[in-house]
Enzyme design. Sequence first.
Site, PDB file in Angstrom:
ATOM      1  CG  HIS A   6      11.460  -2.336   4.502  1.00 23.34           C
ATOM      2  ND1 HIS A   6      10.022  -2.278   4.366  1.00 23.34           N
ATOM      3  CD2 HIS A   6      11.613  -3.505   4.959  1.00 23.34           C
ATOM      4  CE1 HIS A   6       9.296  -3.287   4.797  1.00 23.34           C
ATOM      5  NE2 HIS A   6      10.358  -4.282   5.381  1.00 23.34           N
ATOM      6  CE1 TYR A  41       9.012   4.956   2.986  1.00 23.41           C
ATOM      7  CE2 TYR A  41       7.328   6.547   2.843  1.00 23.41           C
ATOM      8  CZ  TYR A  41       8.144   5.734   3.571  1.00 23.41           C
ATOM      9  OH  TYR A  41       7.377   5.261   4.515  1.00 23.41           O
ATOM     10  N   PRO A  63       0.697  -1.092  -0.010  1.00 23.27           N
ATOM     11  CG  PRO A  63      -0.139  -1.128   1.970  1.00 23.27           C
ATOM     12  CD  PRO A  63       0.385  -2.077   1.092  1.00 23.27           C
ATOM     13  CG  ASN A  64      -0.217   4.275   1.317  1.00 24.50           C
ATOM     14  OD1 ASN A  64      -1.122   4.761   0.790  1.00 24.50           O
ATOM     15  ND2 ASN A  64      -0.194   3.723   2.493  1.00 24.50           N
ATOM     16  CD  GLU A  91      10.576  -7.685   5.717  1.00 21.29           C
ATOM     17  OE1 GLU A  91      10.424  -8.567   6.164  1.00 21.29           O
ATOM     18  OE2 GLU A  91      10.195  -6.490   6.381  1.00 21.29           O
ATOM     19  CB  ALA A 129       1.442   0.065   6.233  1.00 26.99           C
ATOM     20  CG  ASN A 158       8.457  -2.109   0.166  1.00 25.47           C
ATOM     21  OD1 ASN A 158       7.904  -2.274   1.412  1.00 25.47           O
ATOM     22  ND2 ASN A 158       9.094  -0.984  -0.159  1.00 25.47           N
ATOM     23  NE  ARG A 186       3.933   6.542   1.519  1.00 27.63           N
ATOM     24  CZ  ARG A 186       4.278   5.289   1.778  1.00 27.63           C
ATOM     25  NH1 ARG A 186       4.759   4.435   1.044  1.00 27.63           N
ATOM     26  NH2 ARG A 186       4.142   5.156   3.235  1.00 27.63           N
ATOM     27  NE  ARG A 205      10.447   6.014   8.231  1.00 28.27           N
ATOM     28  CZ  ARG A 205       9.494   5.853   7.516  1.00 28.27           C
ATOM     29  NH1 ARG A 205       9.611   5.037   6.708  1.00 28.27           N
ATOM     30  NH2 ARG A 205       8.304   6.810   7.401  1.00 28.27           N
TER      31      ARG A 205
END
Length: 143
Positions: free
Chosen positions: A99, A22, A9-10, A97, A76, A73, A17, A106
């Site tokens: 990111h 990012y 998502p996103n 995985e 969230a 990825n 964004r 963070r």
Amino acid sequence: MNILVINGPNLNLLGTREPEIYGPETLEELMMWLETSQQGSNHSFKFFQSNHEGEIIDTIHDERHWAAGILINPAAFTHYSYAIRDAISAVEIPAIEVHLSDIQNREEFRQISVISPVCVDQVSGMGKDSYLKGLKLLLKHDA
Ligand code: DQA
């Protein structure tokens, strides 16, 4: 190797964004860069992005006979989707995985990944190079 690349998502909003977190590339640019990288040559890719947990699970199921590796990825969903975790575990395909940002440095909620225990590795905090490093790690699992 047949590689299924999943973005959660996103990530469809990459480019606009929070570019300071990012990066400036759109998701399409990033995926094209990955596919045309030296490491990507001679491999087949399928790209999927969704803002919906169930669609990500369905894609993992649907591609389970095609994919020899998964680069994901989960965005969230990383932090709370036991359902995506179970889907990766169920299909028994090596998954990495990735990111863009450094999730360990963070907010506290980002420091937990419920996905990483079912992945062969996690790469985080290298911007778009996280995907390239993830791809290299995945290729080591090419049967
Ligand atoms: C992300 C990190 C997640 O915490 C966040 O929810 C994202 C992107 C990353 O690539 O840095 O959407 O997975």
